[in-house]
Design an enzyme around this catalytic site. Structure first.
Site, PDB file in Angstrom:
ATOM      1  N   ASP A  30      38.416  27.892 -16.342  1.00 13.51           N
ATOM      2  CA  ASP A  30      39.259  26.447 -16.013  1.00 13.51           C
ATOM      3  C   ASP A  30      39.919  25.972 -17.161  1.00 13.51           C
ATOM      4  O   ASP A  30      39.344  26.008 -18.229  1.00 13.51           O
ATOM      5  CB  ASP A  30      38.140  25.655 -15.657  1.00 13.51           C
ATOM      6  CG  ASP A  30      38.818  24.286 -14.732  1.00 13.51           C
ATOM      7  OD1 ASP A  30      38.761  24.308 -13.306  1.00 13.51           O
ATOM      8  OD2 ASP A  30      39.365  23.531 -15.325  1.00 13.51           O
ATOM      9  N   ASN A  85      35.045  22.715  -3.537  1.00 16.40           N
ATOM     10  CA  ASN A  85      35.676  21.767  -3.134  1.00 16.40           C
ATOM     11  C   ASN A  85      36.556  21.900  -1.875  1.00 16.40           C
ATOM     12  O   ASN A  85      37.392  22.899  -1.933  1.00 16.40           O
ATOM     13  CB  ASN A  85      36.355  20.693  -4.028  1.00 16.40           C
ATOM     14  CG  ASN A  85      35.327  20.394  -5.341  1.00 16.40           C
ATOM     15  OD1 ASN A  85      34.276  20.150  -5.100  1.00 16.40           O
ATOM     16  ND2 ASN A  85      36.197  20.347  -6.380  1.00 16.40           N
ATOM     17  N   GLY A  91      37.339  16.435  -2.993  1.00 11.25           N
ATOM     18  CA  GLY A  91      38.046  16.718  -4.283  1.00 11.25           C
ATOM     19  C   GLY A  91      38.942  17.998  -4.770  1.00 11.25           C
ATOM     20  O   GLY A  91      39.102  18.208  -5.977  1.00 11.25           O
ATOM     21  N   GLN A  92      39.352  18.737  -3.816  1.00 12.48           N
ATOM     22  CA  GLN A  92      40.355  19.839  -3.975  1.00 12.48           C
ATOM     23  C   GLN A  92      41.742  19.413  -4.197  1.00 12.48           C
ATOM     24  O   GLN A  92      42.293  18.402  -3.444  1.00 12.48           O
ATOM     25  CB  GLN A  92      40.271  20.350  -2.446  1.00 12.48           C
ATOM     26  CG  GLN A  92      41.098  22.011  -2.943  1.00 12.48           C
ATOM     27  CD  GLN A  92      40.908  22.756  -1.324  1.00 12.48           C
ATOM     28  OE1 GLN A  92      40.318  22.536  -0.505  1.00 12.48           O
ATOM     29  NE2 GLN A  92      41.607  24.066  -1.560  1.00 12.48           N
ATOM     30  N   HIS A  98      38.560  28.344  -4.333  1.00 12.88           N
ATOM     31  CA  HIS A  98      38.099  28.908  -5.822  1.00 12.88           C
ATOM     32  C   HIS A  98      36.790  28.152  -5.943  1.00 12.88           C
ATOM     33  O   HIS A  98      36.352  27.188  -5.535  1.00 12.88           O
ATOM     34  CB  HIS A  98      38.982  28.198  -6.755  1.00 12.88           C
ATOM     35  CG  HIS A  98      39.111  26.650  -6.749  1.00 12.88           C
ATOM     36  ND1 HIS A  98      40.262  26.264  -5.934  1.00 12.88           N
ATOM     37  CD2 HIS A  98      38.824  25.519  -7.318  1.00 12.88           C
ATOM     38  CE1 HIS A  98      40.414  25.125  -5.938  1.00 12.88           C
ATOM     39  NE2 HIS A  98      39.841  24.399  -6.770  1.00 12.88           N
ATOM     40  N   LEU A  99      35.813  29.031  -6.407  1.00 11.29           N
ATOM     41  CA  LEU A  99      34.513  28.696  -6.633  1.00 11.29           C
ATOM     42  C   LEU A  99      34.405  28.483  -8.108  1.00 11.29           C
ATOM     43  O   LEU A  99      34.733  29.017  -9.024  1.00 11.29           O
ATOM     44  CB  LEU A  99      33.507  30.062  -6.377  1.00 11.29           C
ATOM     45  CG  LEU A  99      32.014  29.719  -6.285  1.00 11.29           C
ATOM     46  CD1 LEU A  99      31.701  28.953  -5.338  1.00 11.29           C
ATOM     47  CD2 LEU A  99      31.281  30.927  -6.543  1.00 11.29           C
TER      48      LEU A  99
HETATM   49  P1  5GP Z   1      39.642  21.620  -7.487  1.00 16.15           P
HETATM   50  O1  5GP Z   1      39.760  20.095  -8.146  1.00 16.15           O
HETATM   51  O2  5GP Z   1      40.817  21.802  -6.447  1.00 16.15           O
HETATM   52  O3  5GP Z   1      38.136  21.966  -7.021  1.00 16.15           O
HETATM   53  O4  5GP Z   1      39.669  22.336  -8.949  1.00 16.15           O
HETATM   54  C1  5GP Z   1      40.962  22.901  -9.329  1.00 16.15           C
HETATM   55  C2  5GP Z   1      40.646  23.205 -10.637  1.00 16.15           C
HETATM   56  O5  5GP Z   1      41.779  24.129 -11.273  1.00 16.15           O
HETATM   57  C3  5GP Z   1      40.422  22.057 -11.799  1.00 16.15           C
HETATM   58  O6  5GP Z   1      39.074  22.274 -12.364  1.00 16.15           O
HETATM   59  C4  5GP Z   1      41.423  22.310 -12.721  1.00 16.15           C
HETATM   60  O7  5GP Z   1      41.196  22.203 -14.027  1.00 16.15           O
HETATM   61  C5  5GP Z   1      41.860  23.810 -12.492  1.00 16.15           C
HETATM   62  N1  5GP Z   1      43.166  24.115 -12.902  1.00 16.15           N
HETATM   63  C6  5GP Z   1      44.293  23.344 -12.488  1.00 16.15           C
HETATM   64  N2  5GP Z   1      45.469  23.912 -12.879  1.00 16.15           N
HETATM   65  C7  5GP Z   1      45.165  25.005 -13.627  1.00 16.15           C
HETATM   66  C8  5GP Z   1      45.888  25.914 -14.411  1.00 16.15           C
HETATM   67  O8  5GP Z   1      47.004  25.914 -14.437  1.00 16.15           O
HETATM   68  N3  5GP Z   1      44.965  26.831 -15.327  1.00 16.15           N
HETATM   69  C9  5GP Z   1      43.774  26.906 -15.114  1.00 16.15           C
HETATM   70  N4  5GP Z   1      42.895  27.750 -15.881  1.00 16.15           N
HETATM   71  N5  5GP Z   1      42.947  26.000 -14.481  1.00 16.15           N
HETATM   72  C10 5GP Z   1      43.782  25.150 -13.661  1.00 16.15           C
END
Ligand code: 5GP
Ligand code: ZN
Length: 112
Positions: A30, A85, A91-92, A98-99
């Site tokens: 992440d 999420n 919180g998505q 994604h896990l």
């Molecule tokens: P969500 O909030 O949708 O459950 O999680 C999305 C995750 O993707 C977040 O933890 C965020 O830091 C990560 N993320 C967003 N953009 C990028 C990216 O460009 N590269 C990587 N490696 N992680 C990302």
């Protein structure tokens, strides 16, 4: 899906710190780690949310892949958390499932 961030990461169009890849799943660190270890496991197939997911084998593979990586990285025995999420209240922020796998520190419950 052409305008999806994680599809672009899978395609190599956006760089990432890749951990693992096979025919079905892709794992990478992440970019905004919330723990000493924080990686994401995603299906190569674009699925927007958990509400759109129907493939139990694929969903199981996401979890087992996270577990294998946690063992390889050396924090599985101490413990870790996997979480997915779903939609706004969950919180998505990226709409390709994604896990999350977090480890390397004591994790509070419930999460903030
Ligand atoms: P969500 O909030 O949708 O459950 O999680 C999305 C995750 O993707 C977040 O933890 C965020 O830091 C990560 N993320 C967003 N953009 C990028 C990216 O460009 N590269 C990587 N490696 N992680 C990302
Ligand atoms: Zn996608």
């Amino acid at each position: 899906m052409s305008d999806c961030l994680f599809c672009k990461i899978i395609a190599g169009e956006i760089p990432c710190e890749k951990i693992y890849e096979d025919a079905d799943v892709f794992a990478f660190h992440d970019i905004d780690a919330k723990a000493p270890y924080h990686f994401l496991v995603i299906p190569k197939k674009h699925i927007a949310t958990l509400n759109d997911a129907h493939d139990a084998t694929l969903l199981g593979k996401l979890i087992l892949t996270a577990s294998k990586i946690a063992k390889q990285l050396g924090f599985a025995q101490d413990g870790y958390r996997v979480a997915m999420n779903c939609n706004e209240r969950g919180g998505q922020t990226v709409y390709h499932i994604h896990l999350h796998c977090l480890g390397g520190r004591d994790l509070n419950w419930p999460p903030g």
